[in-house]
Write an enzyme that holds these catalytic residues in place. Structure first.
Site, PDB file in Angstrom:
ATOM      1  N   GLU A  60       1.440   3.041   4.764  1.00 47.10           N
ATOM      2  CA  GLU A  60       0.241   2.262   4.465  1.00 47.10           C
ATOM      3  C   GLU A  60       0.398   0.761   4.655  1.00 47.10           C
ATOM      4  O   GLU A  60       0.344  -0.007   3.681  1.00 47.10           O
ATOM      5  CB  GLU A  60      -0.223   2.556   3.031  1.00 47.10           C
ATOM      6  CG  GLU A  60      -0.533   4.014   2.798  1.00 47.10           C
ATOM      7  CD  GLU A  60      -1.174   4.276   1.432  1.00 47.10           C
ATOM      8  OE1 GLU A  60      -1.100   3.392   0.567  1.00 47.10           O
ATOM      9  OE2 GLU A  60      -1.755   5.362   1.251  1.00 47.10           O
ATOM     10  N   GLU A 101      -0.605  12.268   2.634  1.00 47.43           N
ATOM     11  CA  GLU A 101      -0.859  12.166   1.196  1.00 47.43           C
ATOM     12  C   GLU A 101      -2.299  12.566   0.919  1.00 47.43           C
ATOM     13  O   GLU A 101      -3.212  12.208   1.667  1.00 47.43           O
ATOM     14  CB  GLU A 101      -0.695  10.728   0.657  1.00 47.43           C
ATOM     15  CG  GLU A 101       0.720  10.253   0.473  1.00 47.43           C
ATOM     16  CD  GLU A 101       0.800   8.829  -0.062  1.00 47.43           C
ATOM     17  OE1 GLU A 101      -0.086   8.416  -0.835  1.00 47.43           O
ATOM     18  OE2 GLU A 101       1.759   8.131   0.306  1.00 47.43           O
TER      19      GLU A 101
HETATM   20  C1  GBH Z   1      -0.899   5.710  -2.009  1.00 43.09           C
HETATM   21  O1  GBH Z   1      -1.693   4.589  -1.971  1.00 43.09           O
HETATM   22  C2  GBH Z   1       0.534   5.311  -1.997  1.00 43.09           C
HETATM   23  O2  GBH Z   1       1.119   5.564  -0.752  1.00 43.09           O
HETATM   24  C3  GBH Z   1       1.324   5.942  -3.088  1.00 43.09           C
HETATM   25  O3  GBH Z   1       2.553   5.288  -3.216  1.00 43.09           O
HETATM   26  C4  GBH Z   1       0.521   5.950  -4.350  1.00 43.09           C
HETATM   27  O4  GBH Z   1       1.260   6.376  -5.452  1.00 43.09           O
HETATM   28  C5  GBH Z   1      -0.646   6.874  -4.119  1.00 43.09           C
HETATM   29  O5  GBH Z   1      -1.355   6.524  -2.999  1.00 43.09           O
HETATM   30  C6  GBH Z   1      -1.610   6.950  -5.290  1.00 43.09           C
HETATM   31  O6  GBH Z   1      -2.230   5.737  -5.532  1.00 43.09           O
HETATM   32  O7  GBH Z   1      -7.603   0.152  -2.913  1.00 43.09           O
HETATM   33  O8  GBH Z   1      -9.422  -0.253  -4.423  1.00 43.09           O
HETATM   34  O9  GBH Z   1      -9.735  -0.507  -2.033  1.00 43.09           O
HETATM   35  C7  GBH Z   1      -3.061   4.883  -1.995  1.00 43.09           C
HETATM   36  C8  GBH Z   1      -3.837   3.706  -1.629  1.00 43.09           C
HETATM   37  C9  GBH Z   1      -5.943   4.116  -2.611  1.00 43.09           C
HETATM   38  C10 GBH Z   1      -5.698   2.888  -0.582  1.00 43.09           C
HETATM   39  C11 GBH Z   1      -7.412   3.993  -2.476  1.00 43.09           C
HETATM   40  C12 GBH Z   1      -7.165   2.768  -0.504  1.00 43.09           C
HETATM   41  C13 GBH Z   1      -9.102   2.546  -1.780  1.00 43.09           C
HETATM   42  C14 GBH Z   1      -9.570   1.880  -3.013  1.00 43.09           C
HETATM   43  N1  GBH Z   1      -5.243   3.962  -1.388  1.00 43.09           N
HETATM   44  N2  GBH Z   1      -7.708   2.771  -1.815  1.00 43.09           N
HETATM   45  S1  GBH Z   1      -9.040   0.210  -3.093  1.00 43.09           S
END
Ligand code: GBH
Length: 445
Positions: free
Chosen positions: A165, A352
């Site tokens: 990411e 994921e």
């Molecule tokens: C992942 O990130 C990670 O790779 C992991 O380490 C983590 O534990 C897991 O997910 C759970 O969170 O960010 O408010 O704009 C996820 C990241 C989450 C990115 C949702 C986009 C959209 C809402 N994603 N996000 S915001």
């Protein structure tokens, strides 16, 4: 629709990341990461929690792999902590390598295919002190680290993921500042780091292919299904389109079809590193596969008052929410279809997908029916995409067990296995039994 909708070699797996599960971040010659530093600054994480112990996977990896075996997964995605391997510039730490060698060998003994993420956000602190991914030299340091891993493990590990990411790392780490390295409103930092991470990916791909025949490498992209708030509004559509480019395509296009989205460069080109154009040709088509981390959708409406992007995130009317984000199973399908239609149907994995729950107001902490519902709805959409010709080859559930959820500390739990963070005891939740069954017999109904 049964599991037969997938081919027999479809890889069911689970995913984790080093800093989130291992604990003992300074053991056996490791040096600190930026997450070690960040989480020890008061106020940066929920309840000032950190990864000092986490799930103590560093000492309990055998038990955790036993759980993978019991679940019946065919693959396991985990990450390697860079500062365990390279504790200072140019120095290789044998003890760090040995730790991961033990994990890899144990997985292989049980016919579980390792998918190794090289970088899941735990940048060595020494690298950050040299300027981190802001600086072009980070690419050489990343390459040295990656080549060390390819040399050590390339004979037995065939699936690699360069970066987890880059979107979250750069937006949260350089603009929002709620994650390490914790800079705020630093657009120059964002675009420099993004370019250097993507350039690193392409260099690592070249190195791996030169080194190990048959090994493949991809990148794990956080993908959000972005929609206009009012589907009939041209201005909302333009706002959503720009956000789609900023969140998704900026990190995807350069290493697949090639180049950065024009519309974005027109607005933000001045924040890019000088001469970045010369790198683009070599970055193109450097993914053997794409990893998609999918959790949520977002809606945007036109907003005059938001500088530069003129877009404001809105709650999508009628969309259910988890404890963190909107729930929108169609998004995973739409993004997979996009890989087919717009990215040459490159092989892909869901690297994921998962669901957060906290303990508040729950009487049975092992009953996670909402998680099962979320997973079922999303896996069904993956199956539909697969049936319609998307080259999706596997699904990694986030996460094997509850872990350190970054700035949310231990409050947000994504595991299908519960971890009691006082006793470190592992217990299977309902979703673990459910997933075990999906792997064995498929999804019905
Ligand atoms: C992942 O990130 C990670 O790779 C992991 O380490 C983590 O534990 C897991 O997910 C759970 O969170 O960010 O408010 O704009 C996820 C990241 C989450 C990115 C949702 C986009 C959209 C809402 N994603 N996000 S915001």
């Amino acid at each position: 629709m049964g599991i037969k909708a997938f081919s027999d070699d479809f890889l069911w797996g689970t995913a984790t990341a080093s800093y989130q599960i291992e604990g003992s971040p300074l053991a056996d010659g490791a040096s600190p990461s930026i997450w070690h530093k960040f989480s020890h600054i008061p106020g940066k994480t929920k309840n000032n929690e950190n990864g000092d112990t986490a799930c103590d996977h560093y000492h309990r990896y055998e038990e955790d792999i036993d759980n993978l075996v019991k679940l019946g997964v065919k693959a396991y995605r985990f990450s390697i902590a860079w500062p365990r391997i390279i504790p200072e510039p140019g120095t290789i730490n044998r003890k760090g390598i040995d730790f991961y060698k033990r994990i890899i060998d144990r997985l292989l003994k049980h016919n579980i295919e390792p998918f190794i993420t090289l970088f899941h956000w735990d940048t060595p602190l020494w690298l950050e002190k040299l300027g981190g991914f802001r600086k072009r030299e980070s690419v050489d340091h990343f390459l040295f680290y990656g080549e060390t891993l390819f040399k050590e493990f390339g004979d037995r590990v065939k699936h690699w993921i360069s970066v987890n990411e880059p979107m979250v790392y750069t937006i949260s780490g350089y603009v929002i500042g709620d994650m390490a390295p914790g800079y705020k409103r630093d657009l120059r930092g964002l675009f420099h780091a993004a370019h250097h991470l993507l350039l690193s990916h392409s260099r690592l791909a070249d190195a791996l292919h030169g080194f190990s025949k048959g090994a493949v490498i991809g990148i794990a992209e956080a993908q959000v299904w972005v929609r206009p708030f009012k589907s009939g509004s041209e201005r909302d559509k333009r706002a959503a389109d720009l956000m789609d480019k900023l969140i998704n395509r900026l990190y995807m296009d350069p290493v697949t079809t090639g180049g950065y989205p024009e519309k974005l460069l027109a607005k933000a080109g001045r924040y890019m590193p000088a001469g970045f154009e010369k790198d683009l040709e070599g970055m193109k088509n450097t993914c053997d596969f794409i990893g998609i981390n999918y959790y949520t959708s977002q809606s945007y409406r036109y907003s005059l008052f938001t500088p530069m992007i003129h877009a404001k995130e809105m709650q999508t009317p009628g969309c259910k929410r988890s404890a963190m984000w909107e729930i929108y199973p169609d998004g995973i399908y739409n993004l997979l279809k996009r890989v087919k239609d717009e990215y040459n149907n490159i092989p892909c994995y869901i690297t994921e997908n998962g669901f957060p729950l906290n303990d508040k107001g729950r009487s049975d902490l092992l009953d996670d029916a909402e998680r099962i519902e979320y997973l079922k709805d999303h896996i069904r959409k993956v199956m539909q995409a697969h049936k319609e010709g998307v080259n999706v080859k596997g699904y990694f559930l986030w996460s094997l067990m509850d872990n350190f959820e970054w700035n949310h500390g231990y409050d947000m739990r994504f595991g299908i296995i519960r971890v009691d963070f006082k006793t470190l005891k592992r217990s299977w939740k309902k979703s673990a039994y459910w997933y075990q069954n999906i792997i064995k017999t498929g999804l019905s109904g």
